[in-house]
Design a protein around this motif. Structure first.
Motif: not given
Length: 242
Positions: A158-183
């Motif tokens: 009732d008195y305390l709220k504790w929230l944790v969030t995380a997000e990943g953003n990637k421009m599309l379309p994905s590049s044709n490079g390796s997985f490490s480059k995409a990451l």
């Protein structure tokens, strides 16, 4: 919201955002927003570098949104937007086109409530055709982006709220490079919020962008009054290498 990009270098570069959202019983949630980005004032020159005055460049978008429950745990939303982009108020030399472009785009989103504590989200934004300023052969694609994230309630009383969030953003379309480059192209955001008595909120976050060479800690605060008014403040420390 009003934010200046580089107030010490160019005070006429800024970002404005205004929105209105409401819930309609039996229909869902509807809303709309207006986004305005100013790129400042520029000097126009003719042949031989002769000054011909100044002009302003900006982007403007008007959006209408709708969201509803698809199942007991899954929510869906869609937004349609009209975009007006003005790089210049007239064409250059003998090139065709006026230096402006009008287009449209869609945003799609899903929210899944895995449990009372955990929410998962997915959004794909700026789905639409290319925008042409001079001719179709020189059209520019919209910055289509995919975002995946979660929000987890570590504590909720009732008195305390504790929230944790995380997000990943990637421009599309994905590049044709390796997985490490995409990451490496993924922009990661993480944050934590603590709210006391539903009145005062403290926030801290972190931005990790390998390609953009941005690694910054952010802080924020919030104040809610009379269950009707909410004030939020956010601060991103300047980068000494910028």
């Amino acid at each position: 919201m009003h934010a200046k990009w580089l107030p010490e270098l160019a005070p006429d570069l800024y970002y404005d955002f205004a929105s209105l959202v409401t819930h309609i019983d039996g229909l869902g949630t509807v809303g709309g927003n207006i986004t305005f980005i100013s790129y400042g004032q520029f000097q126009r020159t003719g042949e031989g570098g002769i000054p011909l005055g100044t002009f302003e460049s900006f982007d403007l978008a008007a959006t209408v949104s709708y969201g509803t429950s698809l199942t007991n745990k899954l929510k869906g939303g869609i937004s349609t937007k009209i975009i007006y982009s003005r790089l210049a108020d007239q064409g250059a030399g003998t090139e065709q086109g006026s230096g402006t472009s009008t287009g449209f785009a869609l945003d799609l989103g899903l929210l899944y409530q895995h449990s009372p504590r955990l929410n998962l989200g997915l959004a794909i934004t700026n789905i639409g055709p290319k925008m042409a300023y001079i001719d179709a052969a020189q059209a520019d694609p919209l910055p289509m982006n995919m975002a995946i994230g979660f929000a987890y309630k570590l504590k909720q009383t009732d008195y305390l709220k504790w929230l944790v969030t995380a997000e990943g953003n990637k421009m599309l379309p994905s590049s044709n490079g390796s997985f490490s480059k995409a990451l490496r192209a993924v922009v990661w955001n993480g944050g934590m919020e603590i709210v006391y008595a539903n009145i005062i909120a403290g926030r801290v976050g972190y931005i990790y962008d390998t390609d953009g060479q941005i690694k910054a800690l952010t802080v924020g605060a919030g104040l809610s009054l009379l269950k009707r008014f909410k004030f939020d403040f956010a601060y991103i420390p300047s980068n000494s290498n910028a």
